[in-house]
Design a protein around this motif. Structure first.
Motif, PDB file in Angstrom:
ATOM      1  N   VAL A 291       7.511   6.779   8.230  1.00 40.19           N
ATOM      2  CA  VAL A 291       7.455   6.815   6.765  1.00 40.19           C
ATOM      3  C   VAL A 291       8.077   8.101   6.233  1.00 40.19           C
ATOM      4  CG1 VAL A 291       5.941   6.822   4.740  1.00 40.19           C
ATOM      5  CG2 VAL A 291       5.418   5.324   6.677  1.00 40.19           C
ATOM      6  N   ALA A 292       7.715   9.238   6.793  1.00 41.92           N
ATOM      7  CA  ALA A 292       8.220  10.527   6.298  1.00 41.92           C
ATOM      8  C   ALA A 292       9.741  10.584   6.395  1.00 41.92           C
ATOM      9  CB  ALA A 292       7.584  11.680   7.066  1.00 41.92           C
ATOM     10  N   LYS A 293      10.289  10.097   7.479  1.00 42.75           N
ATOM     11  CA  LYS A 293      11.744  10.093   7.656  1.00 42.75           C
ATOM     12  C   LYS A 293      12.412   9.246   6.573  1.00 42.75           C
ATOM     13  CE  LYS A 293      15.363   9.437  11.113  1.00 42.75           C
ATOM     14  NZ  LYS A 293      16.031  10.661  10.759  1.00 42.75           N
ATOM     15  N   LEU A 294      11.846   8.079   6.287  1.00 37.47           N
ATOM     16  CA  LEU A 294      12.406   7.219   5.241  1.00 37.47           C
ATOM     17  C   LEU A 294      12.310   7.877   3.865  1.00 37.47           C
ATOM     18  CD1 LEU A 294      11.092   3.722   6.392  1.00 37.47           C
ATOM     19  CD2 LEU A 294      13.445   4.566   6.496  1.00 37.47           C
ATOM     20  N   VAL A 295      11.194   8.527   3.588  1.00 38.11           N
ATOM     21  CA  VAL A 295      11.031   9.223   2.304  1.00 38.11           C
ATOM     22  C   VAL A 295      12.052  10.350   2.198  1.00 38.11           C
ATOM     23  CG1 VAL A 295       9.491  10.740   0.969  1.00 38.11           C
ATOM     24  CG2 VAL A 295       8.607   8.612   1.955  1.00 38.11           C
ATOM     25  N   LEU A 296      12.182  11.154   3.241  1.00 35.81           N
ATOM     26  CA  LEU A 296      13.125  12.277   3.211  1.00 35.81           C
ATOM     27  C   LEU A 296      14.558  11.778   3.066  1.00 35.81           C
ATOM     28  CD1 LEU A 296      13.393  15.339   3.328  1.00 35.81           C
ATOM     29  CD2 LEU A 296      13.552  15.145   5.823  1.00 35.81           C
ATOM     30  N   GLU A 297      14.916  10.746   3.802  1.00 40.71           N
ATOM     31  CA  GLU A 297      16.272  10.190   3.689  1.00 40.71           C
ATOM     32  C   GLU A 297      16.530   9.647   2.286  1.00 40.71           C
ATOM     33  OE1 GLU A 297      16.373   7.351   6.876  1.00 40.71           O
ATOM     34  OE2 GLU A 297      16.982   8.857   8.357  1.00 40.71           O
ATOM     35  N   ALA A 298      15.531   9.008   1.694  1.00 40.06           N
ATOM     36  CA  ALA A 298      15.687   8.493   0.326  1.00 40.06           C
ATOM     37  C   ALA A 298      15.906   9.639  -0.661  1.00 40.06           C
ATOM     38  CB  ALA A 298      14.464   7.669  -0.067  1.00 40.06           C
ATOM     39  N   LEU A 299      15.185  10.732  -0.475  1.00 39.81           N
ATOM     40  CA  LEU A 299      15.357  11.893  -1.350  1.00 39.81           C
ATOM     41  C   LEU A 299      16.731  12.531  -1.160  1.00 39.81           C
ATOM     42  CD1 LEU A 299      11.808  13.487  -1.027  1.00 39.81           C
ATOM     43  CD2 LEU A 299      12.745  12.270  -3.017  1.00 39.81           C
ATOM     44  N   GLU A 300      17.166  12.622   0.078  1.00 43.03           N
ATOM     45  CA  GLU A 300      18.488  13.189   0.350  1.00 43.03           C
ATOM     46  C   GLU A 300      19.587  12.312  -0.239  1.00 43.03           C
ATOM     47  OE1 GLU A 300      17.265  15.389   4.550  1.00 43.03           O
ATOM     48  OE2 GLU A 300      18.449  13.548   4.618  1.00 43.03           O
ATOM     49  N   ASP A 301      19.478  11.002  -0.057  1.00 43.83           N
ATOM     50  CA  ASP A 301      20.476  10.081  -0.620  1.00 43.83           C
ATOM     51  C   ASP A 301      20.539  10.202  -2.137  1.00 43.83           C
ATOM     52  OD1 ASP A 301      21.004   9.164   1.949  1.00 43.83           O
ATOM     53  OD2 ASP A 301      19.873   7.293   1.708  1.00 43.83           O
ATOM     54  N   TRP A 302      19.381  10.262  -2.775  1.00 44.88           N
ATOM     55  CA  TRP A 302      19.325  10.385  -4.236  1.00 44.88           C
ATOM     56  C   TRP A 302      19.941  11.711  -4.679  1.00 44.88           C
ATOM     57  CZ3 TRP A 302      14.145   9.244  -7.257  1.00 44.88           C
ATOM     58  CH2 TRP A 302      14.448   8.844  -8.555  1.00 44.88           C
ATOM     59  N   SER A 303      19.676  12.751  -3.920  1.00 41.03           N
ATOM     60  CA  SER A 303      20.256  14.065  -4.234  1.00 41.03           C
ATOM     61  C   SER A 303      21.774  14.004  -4.233  1.00 41.03           C
ATOM     62  CB  SER A 303      19.771  15.108  -3.220  1.00 41.03           C
ATOM     63  OG  SER A 303      18.378  15.254  -3.273  1.00 41.03           O
ATOM     64  N   VAL A 304      22.341  13.357  -3.219  1.00 43.07           N
ATOM     65  CA  VAL A 304      23.797  13.215  -3.137  1.00 43.07           C
ATOM     66  C   VAL A 304      24.316  12.416  -4.334  1.00 43.07           C
ATOM     67  CG1 VAL A 304      25.682  12.174  -1.804  1.00 43.07           C
ATOM     68  CG2 VAL A 304      23.896  13.476  -0.632  1.00 43.07           C
ATOM     69  N   GLU A 305      23.643  11.325  -4.668  1.00 42.75           N
ATOM     70  CA  GLU A 305      24.047  10.512  -5.822  1.00 42.75           C
ATOM     71  C   GLU A 305      24.042  11.328  -7.110  1.00 42.75           C
ATOM     72  OE1 GLU A 305      21.818   6.845  -6.224  1.00 42.75           O
ATOM     73  OE2 GLU A 305      21.856   6.582  -4.045  1.00 42.75           O
ATOM     74  N   LEU A 306      23.126  12.284  -7.195  1.00 38.49           N
ATOM     75  CA  LEU A 306      23.025  13.131  -8.388  1.00 38.49           C
ATOM     76  C   LEU A 306      24.024  14.291  -8.360  1.00 38.49           C
ATOM     77  CD1 LEU A 306      19.128  13.209  -8.668  1.00 38.49           C
ATOM     78  CD2 LEU A 306      20.715  12.077 -10.251  1.00 38.49           C
ATOM     79  N   GLY A 307      24.776  14.409  -7.264  1.00 36.56           N
ATOM     80  CA  GLY A 307      25.814  15.430  -7.176  1.00 36.56           C
ATOM     81  C   GLY A 307      25.403  16.722  -6.495  1.00 36.56           C
ATOM     82  N   PHE A 308      24.246  16.749  -5.868  1.00 37.78           N
ATOM     83  CA  PHE A 308      23.798  17.957  -5.187  1.00 37.78           C
ATOM     84  C   PHE A 308      24.344  18.012  -3.763  1.00 37.78           C
ATOM     85  CE2 PHE A 308      20.671  17.322  -8.557  1.00 37.78           C
ATOM     86  CZ  PHE A 308      20.688  18.578  -9.153  1.00 37.78           C
TER      87      PHE A 308
ATOM     88  N   THR B  92       0.856  -1.191   0.000  1.00 33.05           N
ATOM     89  CA  THR B  92       0.000   0.000   0.000  1.00 33.05           C
ATOM     90  C   THR B  92       0.891   1.240   0.000  1.00 33.05           C
ATOM     91  OG1 THR B  92      -1.666  -1.184   1.287  1.00 33.05           O
ATOM     92  CG2 THR B  92      -1.798   1.230   1.286  1.00 33.05           C
ATOM     93  N   PRO B  93       0.668   2.183  -0.910  1.00 35.03           N
ATOM     94  CA  PRO B  93       1.454   3.422  -0.900  1.00 35.03           C
ATOM     95  C   PRO B  93       1.194   4.199   0.398  1.00 35.03           C
ATOM     96  CG  PRO B  93       0.217   3.185  -2.949  1.00 35.03           C
ATOM     97  CD  PRO B  93      -0.281   2.137  -2.015  1.00 35.03           C
ATOM     98  N   THR B  94       2.275   4.515   1.107  1.00 35.33           N
ATOM     99  CA  THR B  94       2.143   5.157   2.418  1.00 35.33           C
ATOM    100  C   THR B  94       2.769   6.542   2.498  1.00 35.33           C
ATOM    101  OG1 THR B  94       4.167   4.081   3.192  1.00 35.33           O
ATOM    102  CG2 THR B  94       2.083   2.937   3.601  1.00 35.33           C
ATOM    103  N   GLY B  95       3.440   6.978   1.445  1.00 33.15           N
ATOM    104  CA  GLY B  95       4.054   8.292   1.468  1.00 33.15           C
ATOM    105  C   GLY B  95       4.806   8.552   0.182  1.00 33.15           C
ATOM    106  N   CYS B  96       5.124   9.829  -0.033  1.00 30.01           N
ATOM    107  CA  CYS B  96       5.832  10.191  -1.255  1.00 30.01           C
ATOM    108  C   CYS B  96       6.602  11.487  -1.061  1.00 30.01           C
ATOM    109  CB  CYS B  96       4.857  10.351  -2.421  1.00 30.01           C
ATOM    110  SG  CYS B  96       3.742  11.770  -2.276  1.00 30.01           S
ATOM    111  N   GLY B  97       7.424  11.770  -2.031  1.00 25.56           N
ATOM    112  CA  GLY B  97       8.162  13.017  -2.088  1.00 25.56           C
ATOM    113  C   GLY B  97       8.936  13.061  -3.381  1.00 25.56           C
TER     114      GLY B  97
END
Length: 151
Positions: free
Chosen positions: A88-105, A57-62
């Motif tokens: 859930v929000a913490k996991l979503v935010l951490e995933a976004l931050e990790d992806w940002s770093v991978e993209l060079g931000f 079940t989708p539980t959050g997004c960002g």
């Protein structure tokens, strides 16, 4: 167990969660719906995540989108009420931050509403600090903006 899927704004689960977010925000926007509506367009979100519970079940997004050469803006963070308080929000935010770093931000910025103290506490708890309102939010009296340097 929460799992995170990387996707984009074409993802149907992401779109459904964003629709629920827009309904939730409608109570806060009042006379400013048109102003915020144009800022909440998801067409330009090429990097989005959706969180799922053990029942799929989708539980959050960002999402994130480039804001400057070294920074991204976190957009459309949302966890429906029935899934809040479960990390859930913490996991979503951490995933976004990790992806940002991978993209060079090197930093994330974001906006939330002053009338949402739980959101403000969440971002502060996750090491975001207030900054002057940026972009179109400079004109938004109900907005508060945050930033975090990434590692």
């Amino acid at each position: 167990m929460i799992s995170i899927k990387r996707t984009n704004s074409n993802d149907l689960d992401f779109q459904k969660l964003v629709e629920a977010l827009d309904i939730d925000l409608g109570a806060y926007y009042k006379d400013e719906k048109q102003f915020y509506g144009k800022l909440n367009n998801i067409d330009e979100i090429k990097h989005a995540v959706v969180a799922y519970d053990e029942n799929n079940t989708p539980t959050g997004c960002g999402g994130i989108k480039a804001f400057s050469e070294d920074g991204v803006e976190v957009k459309r963070m949302f966890v429906p009420v029935e899934f809040r308080g479960k990390g859930v929000a913490k996991l979503v935010l951490e995933a976004l931050e990790d992806w940002s770093v991978e993209l060079g931000f090197k930093k994330c910025i974001l906006e939330t509403l002053k009338e949402k103290p739980y959101a403000i506490r969440f971002y502060e708890k996750n090491n975001y600090h207030t900054i002057p309102n940026f972009g179109d939010y400079v004109k938004a009296k109900n907005s508060i903006c945050f930033a975090k340097n990434l590692k």
